[in-house]
Write an enzyme that holds these catalytic residues in place. Structure first.
Site, PDB file in Angstrom:
ATOM      1  N   TYR A 116       5.717   8.424   1.423  1.00  8.71           N
ATOM      2  CA  TYR A 116       6.480   7.234   1.796  1.00  8.71           C
ATOM      3  C   TYR A 116       6.092   6.068   0.869  1.00  8.71           C
ATOM      4  O   TYR A 116       4.911   5.904   0.538  1.00  8.71           O
ATOM      5  CB  TYR A 116       6.191   6.919   3.271  1.00  8.71           C
ATOM      6  CG  TYR A 116       6.646   5.562   3.692  1.00  8.71           C
ATOM      7  CD1 TYR A 116       7.987   5.202   3.623  1.00  8.71           C
ATOM      8  CD2 TYR A 116       5.741   4.610   4.155  1.00  8.71           C
ATOM      9  CE1 TYR A 116       8.405   3.941   3.989  1.00  8.71           C
ATOM     10  CE2 TYR A 116       6.149   3.352   4.530  1.00  8.71           C
ATOM     11  CZ  TYR A 116       7.484   3.016   4.437  1.00  8.71           C
ATOM     12  OH  TYR A 116       7.894   1.773   4.802  1.00  8.71           O
ATOM     13  N   ASP A 188       0.011  13.540   6.897  1.00  2.00           N
ATOM     14  CA  ASP A 188       1.040  12.738   7.565  1.00  2.00           C
ATOM     15  C   ASP A 188       2.092  13.718   8.090  1.00  2.00           C
ATOM     16  O   ASP A 188       2.835  14.318   7.317  1.00  2.00           O
ATOM     17  CB  ASP A 188       1.648  11.749   6.557  1.00  2.00           C
ATOM     18  CG  ASP A 188       2.696  10.845   7.193  1.00  2.00           C
ATOM     19  OD1 ASP A 188       3.323  11.273   8.183  1.00  2.00           O
ATOM     20  OD2 ASP A 188       2.902   9.726   6.689  1.00  2.00           O
ATOM     21  N   LYS A 213       9.215   7.103  14.178  1.00  9.40           N
ATOM     22  CA  LYS A 213      10.244   8.089  13.808  1.00  9.40           C
ATOM     23  C   LYS A 213      10.532   9.052  14.978  1.00  9.40           C
ATOM     24  O   LYS A 213      11.039   8.623  15.986  1.00  9.40           O
ATOM     25  CB  LYS A 213       9.804   8.805  12.532  1.00  9.40           C
ATOM     26  CG  LYS A 213       9.398   7.841  11.404  1.00  9.40           C
ATOM     27  CD  LYS A 213      10.556   6.977  10.993  1.00  9.40           C
ATOM     28  CE  LYS A 213      10.331   5.997   9.876  1.00  9.40           C
ATOM     29  NZ  LYS A 213       9.068   5.368   9.651  1.00  9.40           N
TER      30      LYS A 213
HETATM   31  N1  PLP Z   1       4.800   7.952   6.968  1.00  8.10           N
HETATM   32  C1  PLP Z   1       6.077   8.308   6.727  1.00  8.10           C
HETATM   33  C2  PLP Z   1       6.361   9.726   6.346  1.00  8.10           C
HETATM   34  C3  PLP Z   1       7.109   7.383   6.838  1.00  8.10           C
HETATM   35  O1  PLP Z   1       8.374   7.764   6.599  1.00  8.10           O
HETATM   36  C4  PLP Z   1       6.794   6.045   7.196  1.00  8.10           C
HETATM   37  C5  PLP Z   1       7.844   5.009   7.328  1.00  8.10           C
HETATM   38  O2  PLP Z   1       8.974   5.189   6.941  1.00  8.10           O
HETATM   39  C6  PLP Z   1       5.455   5.709   7.417  1.00  8.10           C
HETATM   40  C7  PLP Z   1       4.479   6.675   7.307  1.00  8.10           C
HETATM   41  C8  PLP Z   1       5.057   4.301   7.804  1.00  8.10           C
HETATM   42  O3  PLP Z   1       5.342   4.125   9.150  1.00  8.10           O
HETATM   43  P1  PLP Z   1       5.706   2.683   9.834  1.00  8.10           P
HETATM   44  O4  PLP Z   1       7.010   2.236   9.256  1.00  8.10           O
HETATM   45  O5  PLP Z   1       5.721   3.004  11.281  1.00  8.10           O
HETATM   46  O6  PLP Z   1       4.580   1.766   9.474  1.00  8.10           O
END
Ligand code: PLP
Length: 395
Positions: A116, A188, A213
């Site tokens: 991300y 992740d 998500k």
């Molecule tokens: N990890 C992934 C795979 C993501 O797609 C995202 C956000 O789009 C994040 C982490 C970060 O999460 P947040 O937007 O809840 O801070």
């Protein structure tokens, strides 16, 4: 979570019940304790909590000592098969606390594959200011992991499947290599969700989620989680407490409510995404479809060995330039143009306009992200309607 008959409960049962004892007032699920602080009948009772003799006691919400937060954390730990979970204000907060807790100045991280954009910025721009460097390996370079790990490598970090190429990495193999060299494996698991994959069972040390998500599932909350052993979570909890990164109790309450339907939502999204991927694979204007559930997809074999379902995310490459691809996206009527994922509503995005907008064209080429790439997050609409919408948009 085991039942009275000793048999391990099924995943859907755990989504509904794990972590939630009957509320003292008889509420059928954990109620919202919105309080910042909790009172005590005596100084002795207060000290029992402060000094750790009463580990279940409530004290102050920023510390995480709040019954709504703790119920949510017990539920999430159970679903990932971990001993402990800490909930955060966002996925990025969870990641930042994890890196800060396990890396000091002079330490090193290896990040594999696409991640991300916010994660990339944290590793590439923020952490170096504290003396923490990251080596980024392309997904195709995963074989170089043993050489990339240095004496001071503390963490090997990756997503699987990845964004937007849906690359799949062998969690077992990577965790073994990392462990041999004394590094932690942090996965992740946002794209897969615990319905489809449990990295801890495959050898990972810590699992991170953007709960924003699939776990939240309705595009109406922001949250993050880290799950693992109490030893690895203890320093993460200290950063969470002192950076004030706690998840608000209202969000914990809403998230627990969402997770009760996680299993039915994600299983339906898996089925619909498979149908959409198969439709796109046959379409003459589509050059390539990235979906772990397609037998011809390079990551299919590993996905079969470590995932229970292939997820609701996919991407495809349209046979056209950036403008022609934008026109296809703009013609979609059911899919909303939006950057997030994992909700009940289907979303579409062109990585070059959102998640990878800041990346140079050369870097995008190197990472296999063409101008005609479109990413879909499949929601809970009828798959026939989604396929019909894509058919009219593709023309
Ligand atoms: N990890 C992934 C795979 C993501 O797609 C995202 C956000 O789009 C994040 C982490 C970060 O999460 P947040 O937007 O809840 O801070």
């Amino acid at each position: 979570m085991a039942g009275t008959d000793g048999r391990a409960r099924g995943f859907s049962t755990r989504c509904v019940h794990a972590g939630e004892p009957l509320d003292p007032q008889g509420g059928i699920h954990i109620p919202l304790y919105n309080h910042s602080t909790f009172g005590f009948p005596s100084t002795r009772a207060l000290l029992d909590v402060v000094e750790g003799r009463n580990p279940d006691g409530n004290l102050y919400t920023r510390y995480g000592l709040n019954p709504t937060n703790r119920a949510l954390e017990r539920k999430c730990a159970d679903l990932e098969g971990g001993a402990l979970c800490y909930a955060f204000a966002s996925g990025m907060a969870a990641e930042a606390a994890t890196f800060l807790a396990h890396c000091n100045a002079g330490d090193h991280i290896v990040c594999i594959g696409d991640v991300y954009g916010g994660t990339f910025e944290l590793l590439n721009d923020n952490l170096p200011t504290l003396g923490i460097e990251t080596t980024f390996l392309l997904g195709s370079e995963v074989d170089r992991l043993p050489e990339a790990i240095r004496e001071r490598t503390r963490i090997v970090f990756f997503e699987t499947p990845t964004n937007p190429n849906l690359e799949v990495f062998d969690i077992r193999g990577i965790a073994e290599t990392a462990k041999e060299r004394g590094a932690l494996t942090v996965v992740d698991n946002t794209f897969a969700s615990p319905v489809n994959q449990n990295p801890l069972a495959l050898g990972a040390d810590l699992v991170i989620h953007s709960a924003t998500k699939y776990l939240g599932g309705h595009s109406d909350l922001t949250g993050g989680l880290v799950i693992g052993s109490p030893e690895l979570l203890a320093p993460i909890g200290l950063w969470r407490k002192n950076l004030g990164q706690i998840m608000a109790p209202e969000v914990a309450f809403l998230l627990a409510r969402s997770i009760r339907t996680l299993s039915v939502r994600v299983r339906a999204q898996n089925r619909s995404a498979q149908q959409v991927a198969e439709f796109l694979e046959r379409h003459p204007k589509v050059l390539e479809v990235n979906y772990p559930g397609l037998p011809g997809f390079p990551g299919h074999g590993i996905a079969r060995s470590q995932m229970r379902g292939f997820g609701g995310m996919l991407s495809f490459v349209y046979d056209g330039d950036a403008e022609a691809t934008a026109a296809v996206v703009d013609r979609l009527r059911i899919f909303s143009i939006a950057a997030s994922l994992g909700g009940v509503e289907s979303l579409v995005t062109q990585p070059i306009t959102t998640t990878h907008h800041g990346m140079s064209p050369e870097e995008r080429r190197r990472r296999g992200i063409p101008d005609g790439m479109v990413r879909l997050s499949i929601g809970l609409e009828d798959p026939e309607d989604l396929i019909g919408d894509l058919a009219q948009a593709l023309g």
